[in-house]
Design a protein around this motif. Sequence first.
Motif: not given
Length: 738
Positions: A505-509, A527-532, A674-679, A711-719
């Motif tokens: 994943h580009s955000s990890l390399e 986001v690296p994976v589609n995590y539930t 963190y990058q995916a959440m903009g934090l 985090l509470a505001e942004r973490q939905p962007q991870l899942f």
Amino acid sequence: MSYSDALAALEPVLQQASPVEARAQLLALLAEYPHEPELHYRLGVLCQAQDWPEAQNHYQAVLARLPAHAPSWFGLGFLAFRQAAYPRAEDYFRQALRFQPDFVLALDYLAQVCWLKEALSEAVELWERCSQLQKDLRWHTKLTLYYQKLKRWSDAYRHAQAWLAAAPDNADAHNEAGLILIQLRQPEAARRAFEQALQRAPEFAEVWTNLGRLAKSCGQMNAALEAYQRAVETRPDYAEGWYNLGMLYEENGQTLAARQAVQRALGQQPMLLRPAQTDPAFWPTPASERALLALRQSLILPRVYADQSEIETYRAQLFECLNALQGLDLQVAVPERELMGLTPFYLAYQGQNDRDINSRLARLLAPVLDLAPPLQASPRGPLRIGLVSAFFQDHSVTHCFGSMIQALAAEPDWAVTLFLTPAAQPDAVTHTLAQRLKLVYLPESLAEARQTLLEQQLDLLIYPELGMDSFSWLLAFARLAPHQAVLSGHPVTSGIPNVDYFISHSSLETAEAQLHYSETLITLPGVPVNYTAPPRRSVSRTRAELGLSESAHLYFCPMTLFKLHPDFDAVLAEILASDPRAEILLFQYHHSLLHQILQARLQRQLPRPDFARIRFLPWARWETFMALLENADVVLDTPHFGGGNTLYMAFSRALPVVTWPAPFQRGRGGAGLYQAMGLDFGVATDLADYARKAVQLASEPEWNRLCRNQLAERQPQLFGQTQSTAALIDWVRSLKRG
């Protein structure tokens, strides 16, 4: 003189005569009475040990006159059985039983033929008939063993009890009862059975091993080590016992002891890891045996290192071994046995670039593992995709990639099949996958597994991880599809020539990441994976209920202990020195003793009062793990090799994580999320900054609260994010177009 008088007169002579003399006497009598079936039968029995054709002629002579003579039908069957002509033997045994249904010996041999042709249920039914017809201990013994092979544990235990009733002082019977009771999930009864066996045979080394395995399964690691040691003390030439002890030493981080035990095991019995029936034509040369032993010992690596110098020492030893073996003609007959456990899994935790060393290992083993025939052209129709793993179950690999796999399978342009390796432990997650995808269980033979995959005529073969499961790692050496790729379930290059792509994943390399991989690196966006997101629990648990301090600042590092690189020690020391209320929570690793090695390492480096504020918690189930997360002030991500599932779980609870993005993908997961959440408040610039950020988050309540709100505001962007999955699907389509 009549025939009966002549035979009666000869009987005393036959009882005293040698087989040769007896045969001569019977042949002389047969010359006078050439049509007497009894003489032919007795000659058949006498000749079957040395002269099979003559014995067969005599049995056939009997049947020419007495077609219903069951013993002669059995005699023909016995001769065929001795010649491994099993279908013919089966026909003869069935004829014998047709004329004499209670012929116990014919039932026994017919059962053996049925077992050999894998008509297993019929075989045990026949032996059950033997036990009913003849009150003989051997039937209970045999059925105890064969029902275990069928995993019919209750039936096995029924016969074990009958065996014990007939022979209460038989140590073998008590041992077998113990093995069965383990499978019946009665560990305490199993322990008593093993102890009964040892009371009757204190030198029975295999029972000590079984007692050790039972202790290990119950989490009693010290007792397991003691029992394994007693096994080899009892019988110093017990090669399998030394090998088992070596593996247990390795599991507990006792590396030198593990290497010495393995050396002793394979030095005593070089063929130990090969099946007993291995064709002598495939036995390796002594040079090959020595090479494989040296390689195995070099790959027994510490799971927790004492310090950085120890990392360098073991790494240098492995380099030296691989250099010495390059170009050597290794000889391996049964790789899934002889090469099991040779994956370089623990190298990834040393914090260095593993491309060269993994590639050297792969080049050494490729000649004995890249054995698949040339690929045939794929048939027309949808693209065929296969995924191979031992972890299509409730496991971190499936938690990360399960949604991606199901999205692949939902595409109409291709067909997806999951292949489970022999180490798989199917569960409810597997059952759910099976409702949506085709599942195939691979055979235990590596050659047969390769053939199974080749028959699927796959266009693309994907390994969700390589290195965690020995079988899939060995399988990956063969070219089984035109395109072969590995996902980042174990985020380090395989080094295997026939693995074409590493999908990351580009955000990890980093920009120079291709230098870390022998495969062509594919980086997916998003986001690296589609995590539930893990579900919320209905009941919360307080710190007091969890046995935690109400007043301490809790720094939770819920990583497996081999992720705690020696570089991390200075960070922990700085946290404890800077925050007098700090308590650092670590997990023990399952029931192993690895935490003792880490405790000793930290104790050498920390003042006693600071060391006392590090707690090693028992390995926790999911519910307890999530409760601990929810009560922590901050999560510490480990440098060099960080968290995966753990990070998603922490962020799902809006819990701040401190992380340092290492040079390699396996240490950049936290920064990527963190990058995916903009934090970036938890992303450290170096290890000194790491300690400062951790202390600020844990000890400044307002800052902690502000970060949690973000985090509470942004973490939905991870899942539930599908961008990387969509990019993977596009990449697969590009292969089809190519």
